[in-house]
Design an enzyme around this catalytic site. Structure first.
Site, PDB file in Angstrom:
ATOM      1  N   LYS A  84       1.187   3.958 -14.893  1.00  0.00           N
ATOM      2  CA  LYS A  84       0.157   3.022 -14.061  1.00  0.00           C
ATOM      3  C   LYS A  84      -0.765   2.981 -14.359  1.00  0.00           C
ATOM      4  CE  LYS A  84       0.804   2.741  -8.806  1.00  0.00           C
ATOM      5  NZ  LYS A  84       1.500   3.720  -7.761  1.00  0.00           N
TER       6      LYS A  84
HETATM    7  O1  G3P Z   1       1.296   4.097  -4.200  1.00  0.00           O
HETATM    8  C1  G3P Z   1       0.593   2.891  -3.659  1.00  0.00           C
HETATM    9  C2  G3P Z   1       0.152   2.617  -2.399  1.00  0.00           C
HETATM   10  O2  G3P Z   1       2.252   2.013  -1.656  1.00  0.00           O
HETATM   11  C3  G3P Z   1      -0.374   3.185  -1.535  1.00  0.00           C
HETATM   12  O3  G3P Z   1      -0.189   2.946   0.248  1.00  0.00           O
HETATM   13  O4  G3P Z   1      -0.077   3.896   2.231  1.00  0.00           O
HETATM   14  O5  G3P Z   1      -1.931   4.723   0.221  1.00  0.00           O
HETATM   15  O6  G3P Z   1      -2.132   2.593   1.001  1.00  0.00           O
HETATM   16  P1  G3P Z   1      -0.939   3.478   1.045  1.00  0.00           P
END
Ligand code: G3P
Length: 224
Positions: A84
């Site tokens: 990533k």
């Molecule tokens: O993995 C990246 C992403 O899905 C993060 O999600 O909920 O932290 O905005 P969030």
């Protein structure tokens, strides 16, 4: 549509995997931090051994050389690892170089369709638009997915759209309708995809009726 879980929790990954519908896992530094005092590389290996699919593991360097070093060492952990890379200038360079080396990548922290255009041109295997975080600032995450899908379709890019930062089942439904290739979500959101009150009520009624049917059969057999 591929379904990934967005977690570094081994129990959740195991449980999702046992459902037989899990295509991969995404992690990020914040999700890894939640696991406490673990060895990152060993943990990524454990995830890869559970899931027969792509497992995203993120670099934390922000310069080209640092990203490439981390990418090489992450890619050595397991064949399932997808590196990533953040959507910054040095990241675009790293995506291009890793593509040339045949190391799979997921370009993360995407908040605009023009960023997604650059990532696709750099050869990213996945682009991760963070739809929930776009919604959080009173904008529309789904429009972002729709725009990227249109642009990739217009020019035949094969970068897969990985809808990320998913907060609820409607995000999943709308991502699927917009043509996202993958949705990654917390395990509890994956479970929520199952929920429907009419399913619960219908099952309860079927089971009650079955019980009554069996009792009636037993009573008739007793009378004969
Ligand atoms: O993995 C990246 C992403 O899905 C993060 O999600 O909920 O932290 O905005 P969030």
């Amino acid at each position: 549509m591929k379904l990934f879980v967005d977690t570094a929790d081994l129990e959740e990954i195991q449980e999702a995997s046992q459902m037989g519908i899990l295509d991969g896992v995404t992690t990020n530094p914040s999700l890894v931090k939640k696991q406490g005092n673990i060895d990152f590389h060993e943990h990524v290996y454990k995830i890869c051994e559970i899931v027969d699919g792509d497992v995203s593991a993120e670099v934390t360097a922000t310069d080209f050389d640092g990203m490439m070093d981390e990418a090489h060492s992450l890619a050595k952990i397991h064949e399932n690892v997808v590196v990533k890379i953040p959507l910054i200038k040095e990241g675009i360079k790293a995506l291009r170089a890793l593509d040339e080396e045949g190391i799979p990548t997921n370009c993360t922290l995407c908040f605009s369709s023009t960023q997604a255009l650059l990532a696709a041109k750099a050869g990213a295997d996945y682009i991760s638009p963070f739809i929930g975080r776009v919604d959080d600032i009173s904008s529309d995450g789904m429009t972002l997915i729709e725009e990227i899908a249109q642009i990739y379709d217009n020019y035949g890019f094969d970068t897969e759209i990985l809808a990320a930062s998913i907060r609820h089942p409607t995000h999943v439904k709308r991502s699927a309708l917009a043509g996202a290739d993958v949705a990654t979500m917390p395990f509890n959101t994956l479970l929520k995809l199952l929920d429907h009150p009419l399913t619960d009520r219908g099952l309860e009624r079927f089971l009650d009726d079955w019980k009554e049917y069996k009792q009636a059969r037993k009573a008739e057999a007793g009378m004969a």
